[in-house]
Design an enzyme around this catalytic site. Structure first.
Site, PDB file in Angstrom:
ATOM      1  N   GLU A  95       1.390   1.059  -9.170  1.00  8.86           N
ATOM      2  CA  GLU A  95       2.488   0.467  -8.396  1.00  8.86           C
ATOM      3  C   GLU A  95       2.798  -0.982  -8.762  1.00  8.86           C
ATOM      4  O   GLU A  95       2.645  -1.886  -7.926  1.00  8.86           O
ATOM      5  CB  GLU A  95       2.195   0.562  -6.895  1.00  8.86           C
ATOM      6  N   GLU A 126      -0.283   9.730  -5.437  1.00 10.95           N
ATOM      7  CA  GLU A 126      -0.564   9.352  -4.047  1.00 10.95           C
ATOM      8  C   GLU A 126       0.481   9.970  -3.138  1.00 10.95           C
ATOM      9  O   GLU A 126       1.667  10.012  -3.468  1.00 10.95           O
ATOM     10  CB  GLU A 126      -0.505   7.832  -3.810  1.00 10.95           C
TER      11      GLU A 126
HETATM   12  C1  PNW Z   1       0.055   2.215  -1.735  1.00  9.72           C
HETATM   13  N1  PNW Z   1       5.111  -0.885   0.924  1.00  9.72           N
HETATM   14  O1  PNW Z   1       0.369   0.966  -1.196  1.00  9.72           O
HETATM   15  C2  PNW Z   1      -1.221   1.915  -2.500  1.00  9.72           C
HETATM   16  O2  PNW Z   1      -1.249   2.390  -3.827  1.00  9.72           O
HETATM   17  C3  PNW Z   1      -2.464   2.245  -1.760  1.00  9.72           C
HETATM   18  O3  PNW Z   1      -3.483   1.392  -2.206  1.00  9.72           O
HETATM   19  C4  PNW Z   1      -2.214   2.145  -0.257  1.00  9.72           C
HETATM   20  O4  PNW Z   1      -3.373   2.227   0.493  1.00  9.72           O
HETATM   21  C5  PNW Z   1      -1.223   3.253   0.076  1.00  9.72           C
HETATM   22  O5  PNW Z   1      -0.032   3.129  -0.694  1.00  9.72           O
HETATM   23  C6  PNW Z   1      -0.850   3.311   1.552  1.00  9.72           C
HETATM   24  O6  PNW Z   1      -0.151   2.140   1.935  1.00  9.72           O
HETATM   25  C7  PNW Z   1       1.570   0.586  -0.683  1.00  9.72           C
HETATM   26  O7  PNW Z   1       5.058  -1.742   1.832  1.00  9.72           O
HETATM   27  C8  PNW Z   1       1.553  -0.448   0.253  1.00  9.72           C
HETATM   28  O8  PNW Z   1       6.211  -0.447   0.486  1.00  9.72           O
HETATM   29  C9  PNW Z   1       2.718  -0.942   0.776  1.00  9.72           C
HETATM   30  C10 PNW Z   1       3.922  -0.387   0.375  1.00  9.72           C
HETATM   31  C11 PNW Z   1       3.940   0.639  -0.558  1.00  9.72           C
HETATM   32  C12 PNW Z   1       2.767   1.120  -1.077  1.00  9.72           C
END
Ligand code: PNW
Length: 479
Positions: A171, A381
């Protein structure tokens, strides 16, 4: 019409792999053992108000000491493939010099996985940049991309004989825009141009690391994981809403897809940035490096977005962590864009549950990018946070998460029926863990972690997944 309502079990293709995902900083703990030094997340967690509850990954799930139990748990669940990350700050504490003791942890983990019959799926960067490299400029500095390729080579030197599936970045959108624009994530910087410098240098680091690994062993399967959205205009007849959806698609999806698959940044995005005095710091040859061929594209999907040029009448969805520090949107050309709630069920993150968006996303990415390049898709994921209730006997009957999992497996089977080349699914996450700016407040696990005792308990959703893996089918729709 989707096939996701079915009265009998729906078969999962034999060559489709079922797994779970985690990330180093979110589970390992032991943040200063055996030579590991601060990453940007260790430093960020010390900023007052940055993380809910003042939490940090210092202990997390103590996976560094309990990895054998966690592998045994995965074996019990029957998972075929395990997506984890190596911590850059453990492998190269100063961002330059290999730490043999840190690398040995991953070597032991990989041995244990292989003994358990589980295929390791390694991500090199899931957000824990060594603080020493942030002090030298972080991702906005071009040199960090070069350092990343060296780090990839150091990990390969120890694990390359046993690990076949390598992912460069997890990401990069989050690293660039939550890390250097909204400041919701480490290192908590809020600077639009720095965030674009970071985005370009993350992509450059991906390209350089991919070239390096390919040269070391042409037989490796190499890829990157992107978090993507399906942006729909609230009113498809309204030109401003359609343009809002275009801008979100450009900044969330195509900013990363186009240079990787087509060797060019999207022209409409470059124009939007230019109009705001912003640019991507491209030097000669960078785009060819970023477009180095890959084998696998990981898609992280949680939900889509209904976007408009007008604010919603209803209360808006709020998924940003409640940090007083965060004042900017994570989109450098995102002003005047509003996300509207659609009345769908929401998770504890206030993320809408929208499985059909995953089908559409897979169909589109396969058609427009992956298939022409001979690249295989994986859902690296997908998962949901809920406020799990613990029963008197210690059990967790998380019916909503079980249904979330079922619906998204069905959404992938729908895409496969439409001809999409997608070959695996990794539920996020194996177990409850450190959810970044939310600390331990949000639980995504198939397995509950009691953070006092570190006892792991398989939830009902974990049992559903275990049964689906054993039967190689998605269970029928509940009524
Ligand atoms: C992803 N947003 O994180 C990550 O790859 C993981 O480590 C995380 O635990 C999981 O999704 C759940 O959140 C994100 O705010 C965190 O758009 C925040 C965002 C997107 C993905």
């Amino acid at each position: 019409a989707s096939a996701s309502t079915h009265a009998s079990p729906r078969p999962i293709p034999a060559d489709f792999r079922l797994g779970v995902a985690t990330a180093a900083y979110q589970i390992e703990g032991a943040t200063h053992r055996d030579g590991r030094a601060d990453s940007i997340w260790d430093a960020f967690c010390r900023i007052p108000g940055a993380v809910v509850g003042g939490d940090s990954g210092e202990r997390a799930c103590e996976h560094y000491d309990r990895y054998r139990d966690d592998v045994a748990l995965m074996r019990e669940l029957g998972v075929q493939v395990y997506r984890f990350s190596t911590s850059w700050a453990r492998v190269q504490p100063d961002g330059r010099t290999a730490n043999a003791t840190g690398l040995d942890f991953y070597s032991r983990l990989v041995d244990d996985l292989l003994d358990a019959g589980i295929t390791p799926w390694l991500t090199l960067y899931h957000w824990d940049l060594p603080q020493a490299l942030q002090d030298a400029g972080g991702w906005p500095a071009r040199d960090t991309a070069l350092r990343f390729a060296d780090y990839a080579a150091d990990v390969h030197a120890v694990l390359g004989d046993r690990v076949t599936n390598w992912t460069s970045l997890n990401e990069p959108w989050c690293s660039a825009f939550l890390g250097y624009l909204s400041g919701e994530h480490a290192p908590g910087i809020q600077n639009p141009q720095a965030s674009l410098d970071a985005a370009h240098h993350l992509l450059l680091g991906h390209g350089l690391a991919t070239q390096r690994l390919r040269a070391l062993d042409p037989a490796l399967s190499l890829g990157i994981t992107l978090n993507m959205t399906v942006a729909d205009p609230v009113d498809p007849q309204d030109a401003d809403d359609v343009d809002a959806a275009r801008r979100i698609d450009a900044q969330h999806n195509r900013l990363f897809l186009d240079p990787i698959f087509r060797g060019a940044y999207p022209a409409d995005l470059l124009a939007d940035l230019d109009a705001r005095g912003l640019h991507l710091p491209v030097l000669d040859g960078d785009l060819a490096t970023i477009a180095t061929p890959i084998d696998a594209l990981g898609i992280n999907y949680y939900h889509g977005d209904a976007v408009s040029a007008r604010p919603p009448a209803e209360a808006p969805l709020s998924s940003a962590a409640p940090s007083e520090r965060v004042k900017l949107s994570p989109f450098p050309a995102g002003e005047g864009i509003f996300t509207h709630p659609r009345g769908l069920p929401v998770t504890a993150m206030e993320w809408e549950v929208q499985p059909e968006g995953l089908t559409r996303l897979l169909v589109r990415i396969d058609e427009e990018y992956a298939r022409p390049a001979g690249v295989t898709l994986y859902v690296t994921e997908n998962g949901a946070a809920y406020t799990d209730e613990v029963g008197p006997d210690g059990s967790v009957d998380d019916v909503e998460r079980a249904e979330f999992l079922r619906l998204h497996l069905d959404a992938i089977l729908d895409a496969i029926e439409q001809g999409v080349n997608v070959k695996g699914y990794f539920y996020w996450s194996l177990m409850d863990n450190f959810e970044w700016a939310w600390g331990y407040d949000k639980r995504f696990g198939l397995v509950r972690v009691d953070y006092e005792t570190q006892v792991r308990t398989v939830k009902a959703s974990g049992r559903l997944y275990q049964a689906a893996i054993a039967a190689r089918s998605v269970p029928p729709t509940a009524d």
